[in-house]
Design a protein around this motif. Sequence first.
Motif, PDB file in Angstrom:
ATOM      1  N   SER A 219       0.824  -1.206   0.000  1.00 60.24           N
ATOM      2  CA  SER A 219       0.000   0.000   0.000  1.00 60.24           C
ATOM      3  C   SER A 219       0.859   1.257   0.000  1.00 60.24           C
ATOM      4  O   SER A 219       0.577   2.221  -0.727  1.00 60.24           O
ATOM      5  CB  SER A 219      -0.913  -0.010   1.231  1.00 60.24           C
ATOM      6  OG  SER A 219      -1.661   1.184   1.312  1.00 60.24           O
ATOM      7  N   LEU A 220       1.914   1.267   0.804  1.00 59.44           N
ATOM      8  CA  LEU A 220       2.780   2.447   0.881  1.00 59.44           C
ATOM      9  C   LEU A 220       3.507   2.693  -0.430  1.00 59.44           C
ATOM     10  O   LEU A 220       3.776   3.847  -0.796  1.00 59.44           O
ATOM     11  CB  LEU A 220       3.784   2.280   2.020  1.00 59.44           C
ATOM     12  CG  LEU A 220       3.187   2.343   3.430  1.00 59.44           C
ATOM     13  CD1 LEU A 220       4.238   1.988   4.469  1.00 59.44           C
ATOM     14  CD2 LEU A 220       2.608   3.724   3.711  1.00 59.44           C
ATOM     15  N   ALA A 221       3.831   1.626  -1.160  1.00 63.46           N
ATOM     16  CA  ALA A 221       4.478   1.792  -2.466  1.00 63.46           C
ATOM     17  C   ALA A 221       3.555   2.555  -3.416  1.00 63.46           C
ATOM     18  O   ALA A 221       4.003   3.424  -4.182  1.00 63.46           O
ATOM     19  CB  ALA A 221       4.839   0.434  -3.048  1.00 63.46           C
ATOM     20  N   LEU A 222       2.257   2.255  -3.350  1.00 64.62           N
ATOM     21  CA  LEU A 222       1.293   2.977  -4.184  1.00 64.62           C
ATOM     22  C   LEU A 222       1.213   4.450  -3.778  1.00 64.62           C
ATOM     23  O   LEU A 222       1.184   5.350  -4.633  1.00 64.62           O
ATOM     24  CB  LEU A 222      -0.087   2.335  -4.064  1.00 64.62           C
ATOM     25  CG  LEU A 222      -0.254   0.938  -4.652  1.00 64.62           C
ATOM     26  CD1 LEU A 222      -1.630   0.384  -4.294  1.00 64.62           C
ATOM     27  CD2 LEU A 222      -0.059   0.953  -6.155  1.00 64.62           C
ATOM     28  N   GLY A 223       1.187   4.694  -2.478  1.00 60.79           N
ATOM     29  CA  GLY A 223       1.117   6.067  -2.006  1.00 60.79           C
ATOM     30  C   GLY A 223       2.352   6.857  -2.362  1.00 60.79           C
ATOM     31  O   GLY A 223       2.273   8.016  -2.801  1.00 60.79           O
ATOM     32  N   GLY A 293      -0.862   2.403   8.280  1.00 63.78           N
ATOM     33  CA  GLY A 293      -0.115   2.563   7.032  1.00 63.78           C
ATOM     34  C   GLY A 293      -1.012   2.731   5.828  1.00 63.78           C
ATOM     35  O   GLY A 293      -0.755   3.577   4.957  1.00 63.78           O
ATOM     36  N   THR A 294      -2.082   1.938   5.750  1.00 65.88           N
ATOM     37  CA  THR A 294      -2.988   2.070   4.605  1.00 65.88           C
ATOM     38  C   THR A 294      -3.767   3.375   4.674  1.00 65.88           C
ATOM     39  O   THR A 294      -4.116   3.954   3.643  1.00 65.88           O
ATOM     40  CB  THR A 294      -3.957   0.880   4.527  1.00 65.88           C
ATOM     41  OG1 THR A 294      -4.654   0.741   5.782  1.00 65.88           O
ATOM     42  CG2 THR A 294      -3.214  -0.410   4.233  1.00 65.88           C
ATOM     43  N   ASN A 295      -4.031   3.846   5.873  1.00 65.97           N
ATOM     44  CA  ASN A 295      -4.696   5.138   6.021  1.00 65.97           C
ATOM     45  C   ASN A 295      -3.784   6.269   5.529  1.00 65.97           C
ATOM     46  O   ASN A 295      -4.236   7.182   4.823  1.00 65.97           O
ATOM     47  CB  ASN A 295      -5.078   5.375   7.478  1.00 65.97           C
ATOM     48  CG  ASN A 295      -5.862   6.656   7.668  1.00 65.97           C
ATOM     49  OD1 ASN A 295      -6.994   6.775   7.215  1.00 65.97           O
ATOM     50  ND2 ASN A 295      -5.263   7.630   8.327  1.00 65.97           N
ATOM     51  N   VAL A 296      -2.503   6.194   5.891  1.00 64.57           N
ATOM     52  CA  VAL A 296      -1.550   7.192   5.421  1.00 64.57           C
ATOM     53  C   VAL A 296      -1.447   7.164   3.902  1.00 64.57           C
ATOM     54  O   VAL A 296      -1.445   8.201   3.239  1.00 64.57           O
ATOM     55  CB  VAL A 296      -0.162   6.950   6.064  1.00 64.57           C
ATOM     56  CG1 VAL A 296       0.924   7.778   5.358  1.00 64.57           C
ATOM     57  CG2 VAL A 296      -0.190   7.285   7.544  1.00 64.57           C
ATOM     58  N   SER A 297      -1.359   5.957   3.330  1.00 60.67           N
ATOM     59  CA  SER A 297      -1.236   5.834   1.880  1.00 60.67           C
ATOM     60  C   SER A 297      -2.427   6.456   1.175  1.00 60.67           C
ATOM     61  O   SER A 297      -2.278   7.173   0.181  1.00 60.67           O
ATOM     62  CB  SER A 297      -1.113   4.357   1.491  1.00 60.67           C
ATOM     63  OG  SER A 297      -1.002   4.212   0.099  1.00 60.67           O
TER      64      SER A 297
END
Length: 359
Positions: A219-223, A293-297
Amino acid sequence: MNPYEHRRRNVSLDEDDQRIAEAFADFFGSVVSPDSVRQAEAEGIDRELWQRAVEMGVTSMALPEDLGGDDAGVFALALVAGEAGRVLAPIPFIDHVVATRLLVATGDPAAVPLIAAAATGETILAFAAQPLDARRLVSSAAIATHTVGFDGADIVVVSADEPRARVRNRAHLPSAWVDPAAERNLRLASPDAPTAYRRARDEWNVLTAAALAGLTAGSLALGAESTKTRETMGVPLGMLQGVAFPLVDAHIGAVSARSLALRAAWFLDHEPDAESHLPAAAVVYAHDVAVRGTNVSAHVQGGLGFTNEAPTTPYFLRAHGWALAGGDLRAERRHIVESELAARRAARALEPHSAVLAH
């Protein structure tokens, strides 16, 4: 000195581990796409992907050699789970392998035919992460004929004559109700069923933690990619501290969650009676990291990140649901506290003896 002491504190990958991680990163990365993940949501499984994963050995790698396996351990399974989680691979990998290993742990010959069918992927097994002493919602039961669990006294296999109705859930798992009172039951002889089941629960926690760590990283890679391609006032979004710092903080959490999951996996393989709180700690921490983490992304992608069509949305939804498939995480938090208190009491009980030996 304990010959394992250095390894107990070092969860870096050796050459064999690195090859496993790279092989499955390449595999899942090449055959799983955001479109295939969404297409599998209706049933909760991509059956073509499942067959290809079986051919890669995911269903047999951690079985004993005399049962057609490669005798791999939980550490290797955690590496696979991490890469599957990174792309949200829609297959029941964790439930299936944990259930199969629990059947092996019973040592009951009656389980051998089912183990053989599970090893080839011909039969999909569900794992009941809560005791099957009543009707329970089981995360893979809608696509599995057989559910392996513990009824409070014995390891049991609960089987349905007809496919179970899938229960919709935000994580898009193939969940269904399993009712031992209304379905066929096979009780398996086991020298210590409660311990075998607790070990299976620990394995489920560790593999789910590894998958959640991989999910967070994916998910962070997408963000992060989004912040490099979008600009504000002539500069990439990723140049802004209010964007970059939360991403970095979440990335640190993902790395730490992976490290904790692998540490817990190593102890299950080599010193299962030590650090008994680690599997619970791994899944609780990984769940918290994944949710944040997914919320941040999603947040750094602005309004686009919160649309149903956004690539990060499936990550956001699964982050909240995967760990909860095992039940209330408060029970795992209690287990962590109880294990730590027991360890401290044991240490205090040894203090007088240590003092005597010192003199």
